[in-house]
Design a protein around this motif. Structure first.
Motif, PDB file in Angstrom:
ATOM      1  N   LYS A   1       0.476   4.808   9.149  1.00 20.74           N
ATOM      2  CA  LYS A   1       1.331   3.727   9.665  1.00 20.74           C
ATOM      3  C   LYS A   1       0.988   2.397   9.004  1.00 20.74           C
ATOM      4  N   THR A   2      -0.287   2.131   8.790  1.00 22.12           N
ATOM      5  CA  THR A   2      -0.714   0.899   8.125  1.00 22.12           C
ATOM      6  C   THR A   2      -0.155   0.840   6.712  1.00 22.12           C
ATOM      7  N   ILE A   3      -0.215   1.943   6.003  1.00 25.97           N
ATOM      8  CA  ILE A   3       0.322   1.997   4.644  1.00 25.97           C
ATOM      9  C   ILE A   3       1.832   1.794   4.672  1.00 25.97           C
ATOM     10  N   LEU A   4       2.506   2.415   5.626  1.00 24.21           N
ATOM     11  CA  LEU A   4       3.955   2.274   5.744  1.00 24.21           C
ATOM     12  C   LEU A   4       4.346   0.821   5.968  1.00 24.21           C
ATOM     13  N   LEU A   5       3.604   0.121   6.804  1.00 22.53           N
ATOM     14  CA  LEU A   5       3.914  -1.282   7.074  1.00 22.53           C
ATOM     15  C   LEU A   5       3.699  -2.162   5.843  1.00 22.53           C
ATOM     16  N   ILE A   6       2.811  -1.751   4.962  1.00 20.20           N
ATOM     17  CA  ILE A   6       2.558  -2.516   3.742  1.00 20.20           C
ATOM     18  C   ILE A   6       3.676  -2.297   2.727  1.00 20.20           C
ATOM     19  N   VAL A   7       4.100  -1.055   2.549  1.00 17.96           N
ATOM     20  CA  VAL A   7       5.066  -0.749   1.493  1.00 17.96           C
ATOM     21  C   VAL A   7       6.517  -0.894   1.936  1.00 17.96           C
ATOM     22  N   ASN A   8       6.777  -0.944   3.223  1.00 15.45           N
ATOM     23  CA  ASN A   8       8.150  -1.026   3.719  1.00 15.45           C
ATOM     24  C   ASN A   8       8.311  -2.280   4.575  1.00 15.45           C
ATOM     25  N   ASN A   9       8.962  -3.291   4.043  1.00 17.23           N
ATOM     26  CA  ASN A   9       9.132  -4.553   4.753  1.00 17.23           C
ATOM     27  C   ASN A   9       9.964  -4.411   6.019  1.00 17.23           C
TER      28      ASN A   9
ATOM     29  N   GLU B   1      -2.039  -5.483  -2.238  1.00 14.40           N
ATOM     30  CA  GLU B   1      -1.258  -5.542  -3.477  1.00 14.40           C
ATOM     31  C   GLU B   1      -1.409  -4.248  -4.274  1.00 14.40           C
ATOM     32  N   GLU B   2      -2.630  -3.741  -4.321  1.00 19.29           N
ATOM     33  CA  GLU B   2      -2.885  -2.501  -5.053  1.00 19.29           C
ATOM     34  C   GLU B   2      -2.154  -1.329  -4.413  1.00 19.29           C
ATOM     35  N   ILE B   3      -2.115  -1.283  -3.097  1.00 17.18           N
ATOM     36  CA  ILE B   3      -1.394  -0.219  -2.400  1.00 17.18           C
ATOM     37  C   ILE B   3       0.083  -0.272  -2.761  1.00 17.18           C
ATOM     38  N   GLY B   4       0.654  -1.467  -2.741  1.00 16.28           N
ATOM     39  CA  GLY B   4       2.061  -1.608  -3.112  1.00 16.28           C
ATOM     40  C   GLY B   4       2.323  -1.167  -4.539  1.00 16.28           C
ATOM     41  N   ARG B   5       1.420  -1.526  -5.434  1.00 15.75           N
ATOM     42  CA  ARG B   5       1.568  -1.153  -6.844  1.00 15.75           C
ATOM     43  C   ARG B   5       1.442   0.360  -7.022  1.00 15.75           C
ATOM     44  N   LEU B   6       0.444   0.959  -6.388  1.00 20.74           N
ATOM     45  CA  LEU B   6       0.232   2.406  -6.512  1.00 20.74           C
ATOM     46  C   LEU B   6       1.393   3.196  -5.916  1.00 20.74           C
ATOM     47  N   TYR B   7       1.873   2.773  -4.770  1.00 23.19           N
ATOM     48  CA  TYR B   7       2.990   3.474  -4.132  1.00 23.19           C
ATOM     49  C   TYR B   7       4.250   3.343  -4.982  1.00 23.19           C
ATOM     50  N   GLY B   8       4.412   2.207  -5.624  1.00 24.07           N
ATOM     51  CA  GLY B   8       5.572   1.971  -6.473  1.00 24.07           C
ATOM     52  C   GLY B   8       5.632   2.871  -7.694  1.00 24.07           C
ATOM     53  N   THR B   9       4.492   3.377  -8.132  1.00 25.50           N
ATOM     54  CA  THR B   9       4.486   4.270  -9.288  1.00 25.50           C
ATOM     55  C   THR B   9       5.132   5.615  -8.974  1.00 25.50           C
ATOM     56  N   GLY B  10       5.131   6.000  -7.702  1.00 27.45           N
ATOM     57  CA  GLY B  10       5.710   7.281  -7.308  1.00 27.45           C
ATOM     58  C   GLY B  10       4.739   8.440  -7.355  1.00 27.45           C
ATOM     59  N   TYR B  11       3.521   8.196  -7.792  1.00 25.27           N
ATOM     60  CA  TYR B  11       2.530   9.266  -7.896  1.00 25.27           C
ATOM     61  C   TYR B  11       1.686   9.426  -6.621  1.00 25.27           C
ATOM     62  N   TYR B  12       1.776   8.463  -5.719  1.00 20.17           N
ATOM     63  CA  TYR B  12       0.959   8.487  -4.503  1.00 20.17           C
ATOM     64  C   TYR B  12       1.860   8.558  -3.277  1.00 20.17           C
ATOM     65  N   SER B  13       1.467   9.383  -2.332  1.00 24.82           N
ATOM     66  CA  SER B  13       2.186   9.464  -1.061  1.00 24.82           C
ATOM     67  C   SER B  13       1.500   8.558  -0.045  1.00 24.82           C
ATOM     68  N   LEU B  14       2.158   8.364   1.077  1.00 25.76           N
ATOM     69  CA  LEU B  14       1.563   7.560   2.147  1.00 25.76           C
ATOM     70  C   LEU B  14       0.248   8.175   2.610  1.00 25.76           C
ATOM     71  N   ASN B  15       0.243   9.502   2.743  1.00 22.39           N
ATOM     72  CA  ASN B  15      -0.972  10.187   3.191  1.00 22.39           C
ATOM     73  C   ASN B  15      -2.120  10.019   2.206  1.00 22.39           C
ATOM     74  N   ASN B  16      -1.827  10.151   0.908  1.00 18.84           N
ATOM     75  CA  ASN B  16      -2.880  10.004  -0.105  1.00 18.84           C
ATOM     76  C   ASN B  16      -3.479   8.603  -0.075  1.00 18.84           C
ATOM     77  N   LEU B  17      -2.622   7.597   0.022  1.00 18.44           N
ATOM     78  CA  LEU B  17      -3.109   6.210   0.053  1.00 18.44           C
ATOM     79  C   LEU B  17      -3.899   5.934   1.334  1.00 18.44           C
ATOM     80  N   ALA B  18      -3.441   6.497   2.446  1.00 17.04           N
ATOM     81  CA  ALA B  18      -4.143   6.296   3.715  1.00 17.04           C
ATOM     82  C   ALA B  18      -5.555   6.870   3.650  1.00 17.04           C
TER      83      ALA B  18
END
Length: 69
Positions: free
Chosen positions: A51-59, A26-43
């Motif tokens: 890829k794990t982050i991508l699967l979480i944020v992109n249904n 849930e936190e990953i989805g929220r952080l990515y939604g802000t636009g301040y974090y990239s997939l690489n940063n969250l990973a």
């Protein structure tokens, strides 16, 4: 042919294949939604693959990955 282990229901971190808790997802989805974090940063922050982050944020990507399994 389905695996025998697919029928066993495990909660939370009992399933050792899971890298993240539901709260972290849930936190990953929220952080990515802000636009301040990239997939690489969250990973890097959560110590999982991009890829794990991508699967979480992109249904759509998650559904496509399930088709291959």
């Amino acid at each position: 042919m389905p695996y025998k282990s697919e029928k066993i229901k495990l909660k939370g971190l009992q399933d050792r294949r899971k890298k993240l808790t539901d709260e972290q997802r849930e936190e990953i989805g929220r952080l990515y939604g802000t636009g301040y974090y990239s997939l690489n940063n969250l990973a890097k922050e959560f110590k999982v693959s991009k890829k794990t982050i991508l699967l979480i944020v992109n249904n759509k990507s998650a559904e496509k990955a399930k088709q291959y399994r």
